[in-house]
Motif scaffolding. Structure first.
Motif, PDB file in Angstrom:
ATOM      1  N   SER A  92       0.847  -1.194   0.000  1.00 51.99           N
ATOM      2  CA  SER A  92       0.000   0.000   0.000  1.00 51.99           C
ATOM      3  C   SER A  92       0.875   1.234   0.000  1.00 51.99           C
ATOM      4  CB  SER A  92      -0.912   0.028   1.236  1.00 51.99           C
ATOM      5  OG  SER A  92      -0.152   0.241   2.421  1.00 51.99           O
ATOM      6  N   VAL A  93       0.289   2.371  -0.371  1.00 50.23           N
ATOM      7  CA  VAL A  93       1.025   3.632  -0.391  1.00 50.23           C
ATOM      8  C   VAL A  93       1.490   4.002   1.005  1.00 50.23           C
ATOM      9  CG1 VAL A  93       0.876   6.095  -0.900  1.00 50.23           C
ATOM     10  CG2 VAL A  93      -0.209   4.453  -2.434  1.00 50.23           C
ATOM     11  N   ALA A  94       0.610   3.832   1.997  1.00 50.43           N
ATOM     12  CA  ALA A  94       0.932   4.220   3.374  1.00 50.43           C
ATOM     13  C   ALA A  94       2.128   3.447   3.903  1.00 50.43           C
ATOM     14  CB  ALA A  94      -0.282   3.996   4.273  1.00 50.43           C
ATOM     15  N   VAL A  95       2.114   2.135   3.714  1.00 50.06           N
ATOM     16  CA  VAL A  95       3.212   1.301   4.208  1.00 50.06           C
ATOM     17  C   VAL A  95       4.504   1.620   3.464  1.00 50.06           C
ATOM     18  CG1 VAL A  95       4.073  -1.061   4.395  1.00 50.06           C
ATOM     19  CG2 VAL A  95       1.703  -0.556   5.010  1.00 50.06           C
ATOM     20  N   GLY A 135       7.800  -3.491  12.444  1.00 52.28           N
ATOM     21  CA  GLY A 135       7.102  -4.749  12.702  1.00 52.28           C
ATOM     22  C   GLY A 135       5.605  -4.567  12.838  1.00 52.28           C
ATOM     23  N   LEU A 136       5.198  -3.518  13.551  1.00 55.14           N
ATOM     24  CA  LEU A 136       3.770  -3.253  13.726  1.00 55.14           C
ATOM     25  C   LEU A 136       3.130  -2.786  12.421  1.00 55.14           C
ATOM     26  CD1 LEU A 136       3.841  -1.413  17.185  1.00 55.14           C
ATOM     27  CD2 LEU A 136       2.957  -3.708  16.725  1.00 55.14           C
ATOM     28  N   LEU A 137       3.830  -1.906  11.696  1.00 58.16           N
ATOM     29  CA  LEU A 137       3.277  -1.356  10.454  1.00 58.16           C
ATOM     30  C   LEU A 137       3.056  -2.444   9.414  1.00 58.16           C
ATOM     31  CD1 LEU A 137       2.552   1.150   8.674  1.00 58.16           C
ATOM     32  CD2 LEU A 137       4.965   1.189   8.004  1.00 58.16           C
ATOM     33  N   THR A 138       4.037  -3.313   9.259  1.00 57.81           N
ATOM     34  CA  THR A 138       3.947  -4.342   8.228  1.00 57.81           C
ATOM     35  C   THR A 138       3.274  -5.612   8.730  1.00 57.81           C
ATOM     36  OG1 THR A 138       6.134  -5.219   8.805  1.00 57.81           O
ATOM     37  CG2 THR A 138       6.040  -3.493   7.129  1.00 57.81           C
ATOM     38  N   GLN A 139       3.038  -5.668  10.051  1.00 55.70           N
ATOM     39  CA  GLN A 139       2.475  -6.863  10.676  1.00 55.70           C
ATOM     40  C   GLN A 139       3.266  -8.100  10.242  1.00 55.70           C
ATOM     41  OE1 GLN A 139      -1.855  -5.959   9.593  1.00 55.70           O
ATOM     42  NE2 GLN A 139      -2.075  -6.560  11.738  1.00 55.70           N
ATOM     43  N   ILE A 140       4.576  -7.982  10.417  1.00 55.06           N
ATOM     44  CA  ILE A 140       5.487  -9.027   9.977  1.00 55.06           C
ATOM     45  C   ILE A 140       5.208 -10.358  10.677  1.00 55.06           C
ATOM     46  CG2 ILE A 140       7.290  -8.588  11.685  1.00 55.06           C
ATOM     47  CD1 ILE A 140       7.970  -9.070   7.950  1.00 55.06           C
ATOM     48  N   GLY A 144       0.352 -11.863   6.154  1.00 55.98           N
ATOM     49  CA  GLY A 144      -0.780 -11.996   5.242  1.00 55.98           C
ATOM     50  C   GLY A 144      -1.966 -11.146   5.643  1.00 55.98           C
ATOM     51  N   ALA A 145      -2.080 -10.848   6.952  1.00 50.01           N
ATOM     52  CA  ALA A 145      -3.229 -10.088   7.438  1.00 50.01           C
ATOM     53  C   ALA A 145      -3.187  -8.633   6.995  1.00 50.01           C
ATOM     54  CB  ALA A 145      -3.290 -10.159   8.965  1.00 50.01           C
ATOM     55  N   SER A 146      -2.002  -8.099   6.752  1.00 48.11           N
ATOM     56  CA  SER A 146      -1.875  -6.678   6.408  1.00 48.11           C
ATOM     57  C   SER A 146      -2.061  -6.416   4.921  1.00 48.11           C
ATOM     58  CB  SER A 146      -0.499  -6.166   6.847  1.00 48.11           C
ATOM     59  OG  SER A 146       0.516  -6.798   6.096  1.00 48.11           O
ATOM     60  N   GLY A 147      -2.040  -7.464   4.106  1.00 45.52           N
ATOM     61  CA  GLY A 147      -2.138  -7.275   2.666  1.00 45.52           C
ATOM     62  C   GLY A 147      -0.824  -6.852   2.049  1.00 45.52           C
ATOM     63  N   LEU A 268      -7.373   5.866  -2.740  1.00 44.09           N
ATOM     64  CA  LEU A 268      -7.196   4.481  -3.171  1.00 44.09           C
ATOM     65  C   LEU A 268      -7.940   3.484  -2.281  1.00 44.09           C
ATOM     66  CD1 LEU A 268      -3.390   4.604  -4.066  1.00 44.09           C
ATOM     67  CD2 LEU A 268      -5.344   4.840  -5.595  1.00 44.09           C
ATOM     68  N   HIS A 269      -8.617   4.006  -1.274  1.00 45.58           N
ATOM     69  CA  HIS A 269      -9.437   3.179  -0.370  1.00 45.58           C
ATOM     70  C   HIS A 269      -8.628   2.093   0.332  1.00 45.58           C
ATOM     71  CE1 HIS A 269     -12.783   5.266  -2.187  1.00 45.58           C
ATOM     72  NE2 HIS A 269     -12.443   4.813  -3.388  1.00 45.58           N
ATOM     73  N   GLU A 270      -7.381   2.432   0.689  1.00 43.87           N
ATOM     74  CA  GLU A 270      -6.577   1.524   1.498  1.00 43.87           C
ATOM     75  C   GLU A 270      -6.985   1.681   2.965  1.00 43.87           C
ATOM     76  OE1 GLU A 270      -2.620   1.897  -1.384  1.00 43.87           O
ATOM     77  OE2 GLU A 270      -2.624   2.769   0.629  1.00 43.87           O
ATOM     78  N   SER A 271      -6.637   0.713   3.769  1.00 46.20           N
ATOM     79  CA  SER A 271      -7.011   0.780   5.182  1.00 46.20           C
ATOM     80  C   SER A 271      -5.841   0.369   6.060  1.00 46.20           C
ATOM     81  CB  SER A 271      -8.209  -0.136   5.473  1.00 46.20           C
ATOM     82  OG  SER A 271      -7.894  -1.488   5.181  1.00 46.20           O
ATOM     83  N   LEU A 272      -5.823   0.901   7.280  1.00 43.79           N
ATOM     84  CA  LEU A 272      -4.806   0.571   8.266  1.00 43.79           C
ATOM     85  C   LEU A 272      -5.494   0.172   9.563  1.00 43.79           C
ATOM     86  CD1 LEU A 272      -2.384   3.607   7.731  1.00 43.79           C
ATOM     87  CD2 LEU A 272      -1.965   1.260   7.008  1.00 43.79           C
ATOM     88  N   VAL A 273      -5.006  -0.901  10.188  1.00 46.39           N
ATOM     89  CA  VAL A 273      -5.542  -1.305  11.487  1.00 46.39           C
ATOM     90  C   VAL A 273      -4.817  -0.528  12.572  1.00 46.39           C
ATOM     91  CG1 VAL A 273      -6.136  -3.598  10.633  1.00 46.39           C
ATOM     92  CG2 VAL A 273      -3.908  -3.219  11.717  1.00 46.39           C
ATOM     93  N   ILE A 274      -5.301  -0.615  13.811  1.00 47.55           N
ATOM     94  CA  ILE A 274      -4.748   0.155  14.923  1.00 47.55           C
ATOM     95  C   ILE A 274      -3.258  -0.116  15.110  1.00 47.55           C
ATOM     96  CG2 ILE A 274      -4.854   0.559  17.396  1.00 47.55           C
ATOM     97  CD1 ILE A 274      -7.161   1.769  15.874  1.00 47.55           C
ATOM     98  N   ALA A 275      -2.863  -1.393  15.038  1.00 45.24           N
ATOM     99  CA  ALA A 275      -1.454  -1.736  15.231  1.00 45.24           C
ATOM    100  C   ALA A 275      -0.577  -1.058  14.182  1.00 45.24           C
ATOM    101  CB  ALA A 275      -1.267  -3.252  15.165  1.00 45.24           C
ATOM    102  N   GLN A 276      -1.058  -0.994  12.946  1.00 46.07           N
ATOM    103  CA  GLN A 276      -0.286  -0.342  11.889  1.00 46.07           C
ATOM    104  C   GLN A 276      -0.177   1.162  12.128  1.00 46.07           C
ATOM    105  OE1 GLN A 276      -2.668  -2.186   8.603  1.00 46.07           O
ATOM    106  NE2 GLN A 276      -0.652  -2.516   7.684  1.00 46.07           N
ATOM    107  N   MET A 277      -1.249   1.769  12.608  1.00 43.27           N
ATOM    108  CA  MET A 277      -1.209   3.203  12.918  1.00 43.27           C
ATOM    109  C   MET A 277      -0.207   3.487  14.032  1.00 43.27           C
ATOM    110  SD  MET A 277      -5.247   4.233  12.759  1.00 43.27           S
ATOM    111  CE  MET A 277      -6.222   3.966  11.274  1.00 43.27           C
ATOM    112  N   ILE A 278      -0.177   2.614  15.048  1.00 43.49           N
ATOM    113  CA  ILE A 278       0.788   2.787  16.139  1.00 43.49           C
ATOM    114  C   ILE A 278       2.206   2.645  15.598  1.00 43.49           C
ATOM    115  CG2 ILE A 278       1.651   1.779  18.296  1.00 43.49           C
ATOM    116  CD1 ILE A 278      -1.244   0.968  18.920  1.00 43.49           C
ATOM    117  N   GLY A 279       2.428   1.643  14.742  1.00 40.26           N
ATOM    118  CA  GLY A 279       3.738   1.456  14.138  1.00 40.26           C
ATOM    119  C   GLY A 279       4.162   2.654  13.315  1.00 40.26           C
TER     120      GLY A 279
END
Length: 306
Positions: A92-95, A135-140, A144-147, A268-279
């Motif tokens: 995603s663009v954000a990541v 690690g949090l941003l990419t959900q390493i 697979g959960a982060s896309g 682009l209608h991408e989404s971020l979960v809370i853990a990714q926002m914290i990362g």
């Protein structure tokens, strides 16, 4: 005048952020990441050549060290553009934008190896916090959960590493010539490198894309990507940096990943979960603090880009 210079830096960061979103739109339309990267750099080259033609004095183009270090910067910016768009395509663009913003971490590590900067416990702690944020941003831990694919993560980090190469190349080229001359050589090297990559890749789809890109309905997006993402943005940034404190420029540069992330979510209608926002927050805050601390201890002339 100082406020105007800060505005130039902020505009440059805004344009860089928008370029990630524009590239995302083009790749969503089926364009290859390397073709998108090539046009970003090639159109940027035309803009920089215009700047050089308008301000040709003290270019330093006769200096062989200018060519050497500018070429190094060119390889860096070629990798930065290409890996950044590959990361967007694979995630995603954000990541991708946030991973690329980790470039100062690589600058620190290279500086440690080359003994240009003394390692301290505080610096290593900052690097650990950034790694936690990654690690949090990419959900390493559950990628697979982060896309975001492993290729997307690797490409994003390589984009940051490549940008660090560009920073070092530009820094060592700066004493030998003007910024516009350095960028002209760097973008010319970028164009040559990416043309070579496109030509040697298997199949002829990329070659066809590269030839027909500006004859398609997407040509305004390519033009905007090159002008905003490589031409006007670099010119504004370098002009603004002349009279802007490096620490201030580091903070203002946060506009880039924030803009890219908002573009990805809103357009682009991408989404971020809370853990990714914290990362993301950990990375942006820590990297900005690292840049401010490092640049506050350097003379302004030692910092050419960020």
């Amino acid at each position: 005048m100082v406020n105007l210079n800060i505005a130039f830096v902020a505009l440059a960061a805004l344009f860089w952020g928008l370029s990630g979103g524009i590239g995302g739109i083009l790749m969503a339309d089926g364009w290859d990441a390397f073709v998108v990267s090539f046009y970003r750099g090639a159109i940027g080259l035309l803009c920089v050549l215009l700047w050089l033609a308008l301000r040709p004095r003290r270019s330093g183009l006769a200096n062989r060290w200018l060519w050497f270090w500018s070429a190094i910067a060119g390889f860096g910016v070629a990798g930065n553009f290409a890996f950044y768009f590959v990361s967007i395509a694979q995630g995603s663009v954000a990541v991708a934008a946030t991973l690329m913003y980790c470039a100062p971490v690589f600058v620190y590590l290279v500086s440690f190896v080359l003994k240009l900067e003394r390692p301290t416990l505080l610096k290593f702690a900052a690097i650990v916090v950034v790694m936690l944020g990654i690690g949090l941003l990419t959900q390493i831990y559950d990628i697979g959960a982060s896309g975001v694919t492993p290729i997307g993560v690797g490409a994003g980090l390589l984009a940051g590493l490549s940008y660090a190469v560009f920073i070092f190349g530009f820094k060592y080229a700066a004493p030998h010539g003007s910024p516009q001359a350095i960028l002209a050589i760097a973008f010319a090297v970028l164009a040559i490198v990416l043309v070579g990559v496109i030509l040697i890749r298997p199949g002829d789809v990329d070659q066809t894309m590269a030839v027909v890109a500006l004859n398609t309905p997407d040509w305004p997006l390519f033009a905007a990507l090159g002008v905003l993402g490589a031409g006007l943005s670099f010119v504004l940034y370098l002009i603004g940096l002349r009279q802007t404190a490096p620490a201030v420029a580091s903070i203002v540069a946060m506009v880039e990943p924030v803009t890219a992330s908002l573009f990805g979510v809103v357009v682009l209608h991408e989404s971020l979960v809370i853990a990714q926002m914290i990362g993301m927050a950990l990375i942006l805050a820590t990297v900005t603090a690292m840049s401010v601390f490092s640049r506050a201890t350097q003379p302004p002339s030692a910092v050419s880009t960020g």
